[in-house]
Structures are given as C-alpha cells and as structure tokens.
Design a protein around this motif. Structure first.
Motif, PDB file in Angstrom:
ATOM      1  N   THR A  22     -56.049  41.815  16.499  1.00 50.50           N
ATOM      2  CA  THR A  22     -57.439  42.198  16.232  1.00 50.50           C
ATOM      3  C   THR A  22     -57.891  43.459  16.974  1.00 50.50           C
ATOM      4  O   THR A  22     -58.777  44.154  16.503  1.00 50.50           O
ATOM      5  N   ASN A  23     -57.289  43.750  18.134  1.00 51.67           N
ATOM      6  CA  ASN A  23     -57.783  44.859  18.971  1.00 51.67           C
ATOM      7  C   ASN A  23     -56.965  46.135  18.825  1.00 51.67           C
ATOM      8  O   ASN A  23     -56.672  46.805  19.805  1.00 51.67           O
ATOM      9  N   ARG A  24     -56.615  46.471  17.601  1.00 50.68           N
ATOM     10  CA  ARG A  24     -55.941  47.761  17.383  1.00 50.68           C
ATOM     11  C   ARG A  24     -56.991  48.785  17.031  1.00 50.68           C
ATOM     12  O   ARG A  24     -57.741  48.622  16.069  1.00 50.68           O
ATOM     13  N   ARG A  25     -57.039  49.833  17.824  1.00 47.21           N
ATOM     14  CA  ARG A  25     -58.068  50.850  17.606  1.00 47.21           C
ATOM     15  C   ARG A  25     -57.933  51.395  16.182  1.00 47.21           C
ATOM     16  O   ARG A  25     -58.899  51.514  15.459  1.00 47.21           O
ATOM     17  N   ASP A  26     -56.694  51.725  15.790  1.00 45.56           N
ATOM     18  CA  ASP A  26     -56.405  52.097  14.408  1.00 45.56           C
ATOM     19  C   ASP A  26     -55.789  50.861  13.757  1.00 45.56           C
ATOM     20  O   ASP A  26     -54.646  50.516  14.014  1.00 45.56           O
ATOM     21  N   PHE A  27     -56.580  50.185  12.945  1.00 43.01           N
ATOM     22  CA  PHE A  27     -56.201  48.868  12.442  1.00 43.01           C
ATOM     23  C   PHE A  27     -54.992  48.926  11.510  1.00 43.01           C
ATOM     24  O   PHE A  27     -54.328  47.917  11.295  1.00 43.01           O
ATOM     25  N   THR A  31     -60.553  22.915   4.917  1.00 44.04           N
ATOM     26  CA  THR A  31     -60.721  24.136   4.135  1.00 44.04           C
ATOM     27  C   THR A  31     -61.951  24.040   3.226  1.00 44.04           C
ATOM     28  O   THR A  31     -62.332  22.934   2.847  1.00 44.04           O
ATOM     29  N   PRO A  32     -62.570  25.138   2.854  1.00 42.11           N
ATOM     30  CA  PRO A  32     -62.186  26.485   3.277  1.00 42.11           C
ATOM     31  C   PRO A  32     -62.614  26.790   4.712  1.00 42.11           C
ATOM     32  O   PRO A  32     -63.669  26.348   5.145  1.00 42.11           O
ATOM     33  N   ILE A  33     -61.752  27.543   5.407  1.00 39.92           N
ATOM     34  CA  ILE A  33     -62.060  28.040   6.749  1.00 39.92           C
ATOM     35  C   ILE A  33     -62.080  29.559   6.639  1.00 39.92           C
ATOM     36  O   ILE A  33     -61.223  30.129   5.980  1.00 39.92           O
ATOM     37  N   ALA A  34     -63.028  30.180   7.295  1.00 43.40           N
ATOM     38  CA  ALA A  34     -63.120  31.636   7.189  1.00 43.40           C
ATOM     39  C   ALA A  34     -62.982  32.302   8.555  1.00 43.40           C
ATOM     40  O   ALA A  34     -63.986  32.585   9.215  1.00 43.40           O
ATOM     41  N   PRO A  35     -61.755  32.541   8.998  1.00 48.74           N
ATOM     42  CA  PRO A  35     -61.595  33.300  10.239  1.00 48.74           C
ATOM     43  C   PRO A  35     -62.119  34.729  10.072  1.00 48.74           C
ATOM     44  O   PRO A  35     -61.846  35.376   9.056  1.00 48.74           O
ATOM     45  N   VAL A  36     -62.887  35.166  11.039  1.00 49.21           N
ATOM     46  CA  VAL A  36     -63.422  36.530  11.020  1.00 49.21           C
ATOM     47  C   VAL A  36     -63.011  37.245  12.303  1.00 49.21           C
ATOM     48  O   VAL A  36     -62.813  36.613  13.338  1.00 49.21           O
ATOM     49  N   VAL A  37     -62.871  38.543  12.206  1.00 48.16           N
ATOM     50  CA  VAL A  37     -62.717  39.367  13.402  1.00 48.16           C
ATOM     51  C   VAL A  37     -64.084  39.980  13.688  1.00 48.16           C
ATOM     52  O   VAL A  37     -64.668  40.636  12.816  1.00 48.16           O
ATOM     53  N   VAL A  38     -64.608  39.711  14.877  1.00 47.10           N
ATOM     54  CA  VAL A  38     -65.914  40.252  15.256  1.00 47.10           C
ATOM     55  C   VAL A  38     -65.704  41.426  16.210  1.00 47.10           C
ATOM     56  O   VAL A  38     -64.972  41.310  17.200  1.00 47.10           O
ATOM     57  N   GLU A  39     -66.315  42.557  15.886  1.00 41.59           N
ATOM     58  CA  GLU A  39     -66.293  43.709  16.797  1.00 41.59           C
ATOM     59  C   GLU A  39     -67.554  43.640  17.649  1.00 41.59           C
ATOM     60  O   GLU A  39     -68.674  43.726  17.131  1.00 41.59           O
ATOM     61  N   MET A  40     -67.359  43.443  18.941  1.00 40.34           N
ATOM     62  CA  MET A  40     -68.481  43.240  19.851  1.00 40.34           C
ATOM     63  C   MET A  40     -69.100  44.578  20.256  1.00 40.34           C
ATOM     64  O   MET A  40     -68.459  45.622  20.187  1.00 40.34           O
ATOM     65  N   GLU A  41     -70.324  44.509  20.735  1.00 37.92           N
ATOM     66  CA  GLU A  41     -70.990  45.738  21.202  1.00 37.92           C
ATOM     67  C   GLU A  41     -70.207  46.398  22.334  1.00 37.92           C
ATOM     68  O   GLU A  41     -70.256  47.620  22.498  1.00 37.92           O
ATOM     69  N   GLU A  42     -69.463  45.599  23.093  1.00 42.63           N
ATOM     70  CA  GLU A  42     -68.663  46.163  24.197  1.00 42.63           C
ATOM     71  C   GLU A  42     -67.427  46.909  23.688  1.00 42.63           C
ATOM     72  O   GLU A  42     -66.719  47.557  24.473  1.00 42.63           O
ATOM     73  N   GLY A  43     -67.150  46.797  22.387  1.00 50.48           N
ATOM     74  CA  GLY A  43     -66.015  47.526  21.821  1.00 50.48           C
ATOM     75  C   GLY A  43     -64.781  46.671  21.573  1.00 50.48           C
ATOM     76  O   GLY A  43     -63.903  47.069  20.816  1.00 50.48           O
ATOM     77  N   VAL A  44     -64.716  45.511  22.219  1.00 49.38           N
ATOM     78  CA  VAL A  44     -63.550  44.649  21.985  1.00 49.38           C
ATOM     79  C   VAL A  44     -63.793  43.817  20.729  1.00 49.38           C
ATOM     80  O   VAL A  44     -64.922  43.666  20.268  1.00 49.38           O
ATOM     81  N   ARG A  45     -62.689  43.312  20.173  1.00 48.36           N
ATOM     82  CA  ARG A  45     -62.799  42.438  19.000  1.00 48.36           C
ATOM     83  C   ARG A  45     -62.225  41.077  19.342  1.00 48.36           C
ATOM     84  O   ARG A  45     -61.299  40.971  20.133  1.00 48.36           O
ATOM     85  N   LEU A  46     -62.782  40.037  18.720  1.00 51.83           N
ATOM     86  CA  LEU A  46     -62.179  38.728  18.879  1.00 51.83           C
ATOM     87  C   LEU A  46     -62.220  37.959  17.579  1.00 51.83           C
ATOM     88  O   LEU A  46     -63.050  38.204  16.702  1.00 51.83           O
ATOM     89  N   LEU A  47     -61.251  37.035  17.468  1.00 52.28           N
ATOM     90  CA  LEU A  47     -61.152  36.206  16.280  1.00 52.28           C
ATOM     91  C   LEU A  47     -61.986  34.959  16.464  1.00 52.28           C
ATOM     92  O   LEU A  47     -61.917  34.310  17.513  1.00 52.28           O
ATOM     93  N   SER A  48     -62.771  34.623  15.443  1.00 52.58           N
ATOM     94  CA  SER A  48     -63.612  33.433  15.526  1.00 52.58           C
ATOM     95  C   SER A  48     -63.943  32.974  14.107  1.00 52.58           C
ATOM     96  O   SER A  48     -63.287  33.376  13.141  1.00 52.58           O
ATOM     97  N   THR A  49     -64.948  32.122  13.992  1.00 54.97           N
ATOM     98  CA  THR A  49     -65.479  31.725  12.685  1.00 54.97           C
ATOM     99  C   THR A  49     -66.993  31.730  12.773  1.00 54.97           C
ATOM    100  O   THR A  49     -67.569  31.681  13.864  1.00 54.97           O
ATOM    101  N   LEU A  50     -67.640  31.762  11.615  1.00 57.68           N
ATOM    102  CA  LEU A  50     -69.096  31.739  11.565  1.00 57.68           C
ATOM    103  C   LEU A  50     -69.569  30.315  11.302  1.00 57.68           C
ATOM    104  O   LEU A  50     -68.929  29.573  10.564  1.00 57.68           O
ATOM    105  N   VAL A  51     -70.699  29.957  11.900  1.00 59.63           N
ATOM    106  CA  VAL A  51     -71.197  28.584  11.739  1.00 59.63           C
ATOM    107  C   VAL A  51     -72.165  28.452  10.569  1.00 59.63           C
ATOM    108  O   VAL A  51     -72.446  27.346  10.131  1.00 59.63           O
ATOM    109  N   ASP A  52     -72.677  29.568  10.076  1.00 62.55           N
ATOM    110  CA  ASP A  52     -73.783  29.449   9.115  1.00 62.55           C
ATOM    111  C   ASP A  52     -73.628  30.396   7.924  1.00 62.55           C
ATOM    112  O   ASP A  52     -74.608  30.882   7.388  1.00 62.55           O
ATOM    113  N   CYS A  53     -72.383  30.654   7.532  1.00 64.88           N
ATOM    114  CA  CYS A  53     -72.193  31.621   6.450  1.00 64.88           C
ATOM    115  C   CYS A  53     -71.179  31.071   5.461  1.00 64.88           C
ATOM    116  O   CYS A  53     -70.043  30.775   5.821  1.00 64.88           O
TER     117      CYS A  53
END
Lengths: 141, 388
Positions: B257-262, A87-109
């Motif tokens: 994470t993939n809920r259109r309406d979060f 810790t600290p760990i910062a999980p982020v949800v990234v919204e991709m250009e394709e429209g899907v989202r995924l959970l990850s972390t940032l390496v440089d923030c």
C-alpha cells in the motif's frame, strides 16, 4: 455494509513487536504512526529504521485520523475459509493526511458506493478483548 | 562482465497439465518427470547436471539431485520471488555458467495446483510462512485481504482510475490467451473457447477481477536446462541464447500500500537493464510470454517492460493486437490463464518452442527474438530476452 460479528477464527494480528505497539494504541482508541525523530518522516507499516535517513530513533505520533480512499477492491468470493460467510468485504487503502497509507475497511459504505478520493475518518472496532482494528467511516469533505 | 549470449537453453520438458482428477503424482515426481524430459530433449543425463535452481516451497535441490543422480552438484539455490523465480533463475543460471560455477543448470518446477492444497481452502497458521509474510498477517488478513487476486485488484483498480483502463480491456487479454490455447493441444482450456460476452458475464471474484481474469489452478511439472554456447554445440537441439536477463523488486517489496509510485514494480527496474544488455528494444520482439497470473498484470507488465507507455496498456491489448497475427503475440501457448499454471516455467518453454520453430499451429512465423517475464509475490519482476 453490515457490522458482521467477528468469528473467533478470523485472522488476527500477532501483537508481537512493533505490531503489538501499533495495535496497543488502537486498543486505546488512538491511531498512531511512527514518526522519525531524525527527519520527521511518518511511516507505516511499523519498521525499525527510517528509510529516508536510516535513523532508528522514532516516536508514536498521533494521526489526525483523516484521509481519503486511495484504491479499493470488493471481495465477492472469499479465498480464506474464515471469510466465506462475510462477503462482500471491501478492503480499501486509505491515504492519511500524514502521507502514509493503510489497509482497512469502511463501516458505513456499501461496496457500490466506494470511490477513490472519498474522505474518511478512523473509527475503532474491538474484535476481541485483546485486538482493536482501525476501520473507517465516511467523513465530510 | 556482460551476460549477453553467455548461456543458452538447450532442454525443455513438460508433464501433462491437468485438473480433474489430478496428476496422481507427488510434486517431487512431477518435477523429476519434467526434468527427465528436459534432459532427454537436451541429450544429457542426470549426472551431467551440476547446478539446480529449484522453486521456492515446492522444490528441494538436494532431493532432486539425489533422484537424478547428479553426483557433482556444486551450485544449488532457491530464489524467493514467487512467480518471478523461474526467469530470475534463468539469469542466475547464466551468471553461474558465464563465471564457470556450473556447466549444466536445471530449473525445475511442478506442483499439484489443482488436486493439492487450493488457495481458497488453505489457512496458514504461521505468520512468516504466509505468502506476503508477516506484514500481510498483521495488516492485511484481519481486514479480509487474504489472497493474490485481492492484492493485485487494488493495483488494477487504481490503474483504471488513473488511466481509464476498462473491464473490456482486461477481457481482451483473457480472450487472447484462450484463443491461443485452442491451438495448443496440451492446454487445459483447448476445446473450451471464450468470448468477450462470456468473459463479461463471468462472476466477480475480487472487483475488478472476475473469475475469468484469474489464472488456472492445475497439476503439472515443467523444466528447462541452461548451458554454455560451447557445450550446446555438442547437444541435439538448436540453442536458444539468453541475450539479456534481469530481475528487480518493487519498493517496498514486502508491502503493497505504501508505494509512492503505485505502479512501479520489479519489472520497472529490470526491463531497461535486460534490453540494454541484449542490445535490442521492445519493438524488436517477435513475441512476448508475459506472466499472466491475472489479466491486468499482463497490461501492467507490457507497460513497465516498455512495450507501450504507462497508461497505454489497455489500448495496446485491444483489437487482437496481442493475438497471433497481431502486433505482438502474447502467451502463444495460452499462458497461466488458459494453458496451465506451471509456476511460470511454461512461459520459458513456450519461448524456446517458438524460437526453435517448433510451436506447431501457433508458430510465430520467422520468430527470432522473444521476451519472457515473471511476476511474483507483491510485484517482484524478472525478464529475459531470448534469441535463436
């Protein structure tokens, strides 16, 4: 945020079924999402059927790797023994250009610099010889 | 067929709630002790129970029936909705009673949430027994997102971003629950008041959640018994009627994470159905017992249940509005945050006490209609509207 050395007891994906395919592409340095060949919709996490048109035909389509931070948290106190010293760990949800989202972390923030809307791009981190995780770094807008 | 007023709660039972040194009882014993107390409250015997809706992971219908002497068990099920299970079980009990599938349904729960396996010490070794299931295993855990406050912190942070909801508003929820606990001798936090200053100084756990945004980990057992209005007439306690009840799932329910309406949760679907069934509106509620695993979830559920518009939950909870004497007293027992974490059954028990006029120093005067919600897993929701 430091690139912590990943201890062997940190949880790893199971690499079975569709999950194994997703992480197999990551191991080759490619972020790919399922795209329905019926209606063209992207989806994540991997699933057998397209929820839009119920087609079971799909392909692994390569992502641009670019997205923005949709939301985030900073884990200050680990609630899993493997992360107590990470810790600290910062999980982020990234919204991709394709429209899907995924959970990850940032390496440089640093956690204090996290912001919703921050542009990011994918990088790959081999945490074991078998498993490569998709992570993200800050990107130009 | 409508469920309105087809079933009522006639028995409530609780063990002592505690942390150190622990209950000294097995989880099954806690559930049985609470069930026995609920039977005594109702004026029933174990053999009268012909339906049991146990709590996932900790409860076993067969073993409970064997101990209680429920020889005629004919309706047994477990709803897998985490903390939304007890209120969803109220609806299922009402369905069973209204259709003649059971006469007396027991909804028991109990666990050693303090002295047993604690969340932070637990490492699941099975992908599919993990809370959140295989998706959490493959896509969340490797990145350090391992536990409920972290999942929900993602929702809370997004809400703060979109609507300007503040830490101080989260704190207003924590302080209100703690004030109510001071009026509840059975609350673990009775005698331990909390100021907003102390709240804001408490350490961060999973930003934006501080330690004081999180529910307690406690030992204890809680149970309720549901029957028909006809049978209730022969029993000792004034019945509390289930006017409306519903449950729902977010979409997708197995992935956050993939809920259109979060912000759309199970309660978003369930609440309108329950209020329509009951023939009342949120404004008719004299109190609400809102599943308070974490402070923001209270704000979110107040919005999704229709007590205010989405985005207005933060201001709704300010200035004592959810405290006794305020616009809508919420969690008059202190809730999971300050009474005990009794798997959400405590919220039903407190609603029954209020509607019986038996809530003592924390009684909402003249309470006639109350709302109870449940929240579980990745946002499963349930709601019941009760009346005296």
């Amino acid at each position: 945020m430091s690139q912590d050395t990943v201890a062997c007891d940190k949880p790893l994906p199971a690499l079975d079924g569709l999950s194994g395919q997703f992480y197999g592409w990551c191991r080759q340095g490619e972020l790919r999402f399922q795209r329905c060949t019926g209606c063209g919709a992207f989806r994540h996490v991997p699933r057998e059927m397209c929820p839009h048109c119920n087609s079971m035909e799909w392909e692994w389509a390569r992502s641009s790797g670019r997205g923005t931070v949709y939301t985030w948290t900073v884990v200050e106190r680990a609630l899993h023994p493997a992360f107590v010293n990470a810790t600290p760990i910062a999980p982020v949800v990234v919204e991709m250009e394709e429209g899907v989202r995924l959970l990850s972390t940032l390496v440089d923030c640093a956690p204090a610099d996290l912001a919703i809307g921050m542009p990011v791009e994918v990088v790959f981190e081999a945490v074991t010889p078998e498993v490569t995780l998709p992570r993200f770094r800050r990107a130009a807008r | 067929m409508e469920l309105k007023d087809k079933a009522c709660i006639v028995g409530i039972g609780e063990t002592r709630y505690c942390r150190k040194p622990g209950s000294g009882m097995s989880e099954e014993a806690l559930q049985l002790a609470a069930s026995r107390a609920a039977l005594e409250d109702a004026g029933l015997k174990g053999r009268d129970i012909d339906g049991i809706l146990a709590f996932p992971n900790v409860g076993k219908c067969e073993a409970l029936a064997a101990n209680l002497g429920s020889e005629n068990l004919r309706f047994a099920a477990i709803i897998h909705m985490g903390g939304a299970t007890p209120v969803a079980s109220l609806r299922l009990a009402a369905m069973a009673i209204a259709t003649g599938q059971a006469n007396h349904v027991l909804i028991p729960g109990g666990w050693n949430g303090y002295s047993g396996a604690r969340v932070r010490q637990t490492v699941s070794t099975d992908k599919h027994s993990l809370p959140g299931g295989g998706i959490a295993w493959d896509y969340y855990l490797p990145h350090g997102l391992t536990a409920p406050p972290q999942w929900y912190a993602l929702m809370a942070r997004r809400h703060m971003h979109e609507y300007g909801t503040t830490h101080a508003q989260f704190g207003a929820v924590a302080v209100a629950m703690r004030r109510h606990a001071q009026l509840n001798p059975g609350a673990v936090m009775c005698g331990k008041p909390l100021t907003i200053g102390e709240y804001l100084a408490s350490p961060m756990l999973a930003d934006p959640y501080r330690v004081n945004d999180c529910c307690l980990e406690t030992d204890g057992g809680t149970a309720v018994i549901v029957t028909s209005p006809e049978r209730a007439r022969d029993l000792g306690k004034p019945p509390v009627y289930i006017m409306g009840a519903a449950a729902g799932q977010p979409y997708p329910a197995d992935e956050i994470t993939n809920r259109r309406d979060f912000h759309r949760t199970g309660l978003t679907i369930a609440a309108p159905e329950a209020f329509r069934m009951a023939g009342v509106t949120p404004a008719d509620a004299d109190f609400a017992q809102i599943y308070d695993c974490f402070t923001f979830e209270v704000i979110q559920q107040l919005e999704e249940a229709g007590f205010c518009r989405r985005g207005e939950g933060g201001s709704f909870v300010e200035n004592g509005a959810i405290e006794l004497g305020g616009r809508l007293p919420v969690n008059t027992h202190g809730g999971l945050l300050s009474e005990a974490h009794s798997l959400g059954i405590g919220h039903i028990v407190e609603a029954v006490k209020q509607l019986r006029g038996a809530a003592g120093a924390r009684q909402v005067e003249g309470a006639r209609i109350g709302v109870v919600t449940g929240w579980g897993d990745f946002g499963d929701g349930s709601i019941a509207i009760l009346r005296r």
